[in-house]
Write a protein that holds these residues in place. Structure first.
Motif, short mmCIF file in Angstrom:
data_model
loop_
_atom_site.label_atom_id
_atom_site.label_comp_id
_atom_site.label_asym_id
_atom_site.label_seq_id
_atom_site.Cartn_x
_atom_site.Cartn_y
_atom_site.Cartn_z
N LEU A 20 0.86 -1.18 0.00
CA LEU A 20 0.00 0.00 0.00
C LEU A 20 0.90 1.23 0.00
CD1 LEU A 20 -2.72 1.45 0.28
CD2 LEU A 20 -2.47 1.20 2.77
N LEU A 21 0.74 2.08 -0.99
CA LEU A 21 1.53 3.31 -1.09
C LEU A 21 0.64 4.47 -0.68
CD1 LEU A 21 3.22 2.71 -4.54
CD2 LEU A 21 4.21 2.36 -2.27
N PHE A 24 12.70 4.73 -5.96
CA PHE A 24 13.24 3.47 -5.47
C PHE A 24 14.73 3.50 -5.12
CE2 PHE A 24 9.36 2.24 -7.66
CZ PHE A 24 8.76 1.44 -6.69
N GLY A 25 15.38 4.65 -5.29
CA GLY A 25 16.79 4.76 -4.90
C GLY A 25 17.72 3.93 -5.75
N VAL A 26 17.56 4.05 -7.07
CA VAL A 26 18.41 3.31 -8.00
C VAL A 26 18.87 4.22 -9.13
CG1 VAL A 26 17.32 1.07 -7.57
CG2 VAL A 26 16.43 2.51 -9.38
N GLU A 27 19.99 3.86 -9.74
CA GLU A 27 20.40 4.46 -11.02
C GLU A 27 19.90 3.50 -12.08
OE1 GLU A 27 24.61 4.97 -11.13
OE2 GLU A 27 24.58 6.55 -9.63
N THR A 43 6.12 4.98 -14.65
CA THR A 43 6.18 5.17 -16.11
C THR A 43 7.34 6.04 -16.57
OG1 THR A 43 4.62 7.02 -15.99
CG2 THR A 43 3.69 4.82 -16.41
N ASP A 44 7.99 6.75 -15.67
CA ASP A 44 9.09 7.64 -16.02
C ASP A 44 10.36 7.15 -15.32
OD1 ASP A 44 10.72 10.22 -15.03
OD2 ASP A 44 9.80 10.63 -16.98
N VAL A 45 11.40 6.86 -16.09
CA VAL A 45 12.63 6.28 -15.54
C VAL A 45 13.24 7.18 -14.47
CG1 VAL A 45 14.99 5.60 -16.09
CG2 VAL A 45 13.14 4.87 -17.55
N ALA A 46 13.28 8.48 -14.69
CA ALA A 46 13.87 9.39 -13.71
C ALA A 46 13.09 9.38 -12.40
CB ALA A 46 13.95 10.81 -14.28
N ARG A 84 1.22 10.55 -8.64
CA ARG A 84 2.63 10.42 -8.25
C ARG A 84 3.12 9.00 -8.46
NH1 ARG A 84 7.29 10.08 -7.91
NH2 ARG A 84 8.61 10.52 -6.13
N VAL A 85 2.31 8.03 -8.08
CA VAL A 85 2.67 6.62 -8.26
C VAL A 85 2.79 6.31 -9.75
CG1 VAL A 85 1.94 4.23 -7.89
CG2 VAL A 85 1.60 5.93 -6.08
N TRP A 86 1.85 6.80 -10.55
CA TRP A 86 1.90 6.54 -11.99
C TRP A 86 3.18 7.10 -12.61
CZ3 TRP A 86 0.22 3.18 -15.14
CH2 TRP A 86 0.29 3.38 -16.52
#
Length: 78
Positions: free
Chosen positions: A14-15, A36-39, A27-30, A21-23
């Motif tokens: 549950l977010l 999620f704290g990733v490159e 859907t957007d890499v940036a 914001r979730v979408w």
């Protein structure tokens, strides 16, 4: 279990965030990378395989740090 059931991991959470914001994060890499704290190397598109690297201590679950861990993700559909 069938082979297809064993070849995927699914998780429900549950977010507490607005749907818009979730979408954007899905859907957007940036936005995904920030959320999620990733490159991330690559673009979100059906069939795309993206390479990712954890950028913070909390990237993974559990007591060990996942910072610097590399993994890939395949986008099946959008």
């Amino acid at each position: 279990m069938t082979v297809s059931e064993m070849s995927r991991i699914e998780r429900k959470i549950l977010l507490r965030a607005p749907r818009e914001r979730v979408w954007r994060a899905l859907t957007d890499v940036a936005e995904f990378s920030k959320w999620f704290g990733v490159e991330t190397e690559g673009v979100f598109a059906p069939g795309a395989r993206l390479q990712m690297t954890c950028t913070n201590e909390g990237c993974g679950e559990g007591s060990e740090s996942a910072k610097g861990v590399k993994f890939s993700m395949t986008i099946e559909r959008m």
